[in-house]
Scaffold this active site. Sequence first.
Site, PDB file in Angstrom:
ATOM      1  CB  SER A 176      -0.866  -0.003   1.261  1.00  0.00           C
ATOM      2  OG  SER A 176      -1.407   1.283   1.499  1.00  0.00           O
ATOM      3  CE1 TYR A 189      -4.405  -2.388   4.938  1.00  0.00           C
ATOM      4  CE2 TYR A 189      -3.479  -0.183   4.660  1.00  0.00           C
ATOM      5  CZ  TYR A 189      -4.017  -1.335   4.113  1.00  0.00           C
ATOM      6  OH  TYR A 189      -4.161  -1.441   2.752  1.00  0.00           O
TER       7      TYR A 189
END
Length: 282
Positions: A176, A189
């Site tokens: 990400s 995360y």
Amino acid sequence: MKKEINPPKQKQKLPGNEFAMQPEPEIIKENYVGSGKLLGKVAFITGGDSGIGRSAAIHFAREGANIAIVYLKEDKDALETKNLIEKEGRQCLLISGDLKDEKFCKLAIKKCVDEFKGINIVVNNAAIQFPKNELEKITSKQLHTTFETNIYSYFYITTAALPHLKAGDTIINTSSVTAYRGSEHLVDYSSTKGAIVSFTRSLSAMLAKRKIRVNGIAPGPIWTPLIVVSFDNLDEFGKDNPMGRPGQPSEVGPAYVFLASEDSSYISGQFIHINGGELVGA
Ligand code: NAD
Ligand code: MG
């Protein structure tokens, strides 16, 4: 630090469902023409039921691959993905279960090998996220769930798949943009996503001698079920980048084809940044 949108006020239920999304995500561009780049290959994709994983699955199928997809419990999304793969003239094996469980990961790989007699492309892509504005709100339970889902499962799946991979086969890990620039709402995360970058680089070095390439994709804001269940204020989603809009899964899938195919034969340990033009470190 980039501005992000708000965590949901309600306790979130994961995973989200693609069939309930408005507007529907675009999975593959109508004019995407396959050219047999993955003919005869077998791809194993975690989180292949929806979003980015579904897009990778449909692009791979259009390029000639048979596909096994793993998902948690979204049977309706998974059946639609299978249907789309079969429309491409390819086979799809659906495997439902919890990737946090190492035994299940081994079983999932076995099922794929039993069905298709091998594996050539492993896509580690499943993930969850629970946005929190303060560190103290990240409970140890959330921390464990996030790490077990987002990075432990990448180890479990890759370890189980490795004995079946041969020279020329590939591994692709979804990270990400938050791995590179951080995220004030997604501290746990984004930490898993950073771990995925290091995992990819280390594994690429380890497997180079075996001629197995390991690369990754670092998406920015992409319109998928994960987003709908993760954030309120969706109108703001993806506006904070040079292109001023979120991406569609159809804009990510082709990069998986590139990394899975011979086209990227001299590339390993690298990430492709698909994020609307935000410049982040390599
Ligand atoms: P998605 O919800 O469509 O896909 C994630 C899938 O992971 C789910 O469908 C679910 O089946 C699977 N999953 C989650 N927990 C699981 C478990 N315990 N066992 C088995 N399967 C499980 O969302 P997406 O946005 O397409 O996410 C795909 C990847 O892209 C993720 O790694 C995510 O972190 C990454 N990503 C997404 C965005 C974005 O904006 N959508 C941005 C950056 C990175
Ligand atoms: Mg899903």
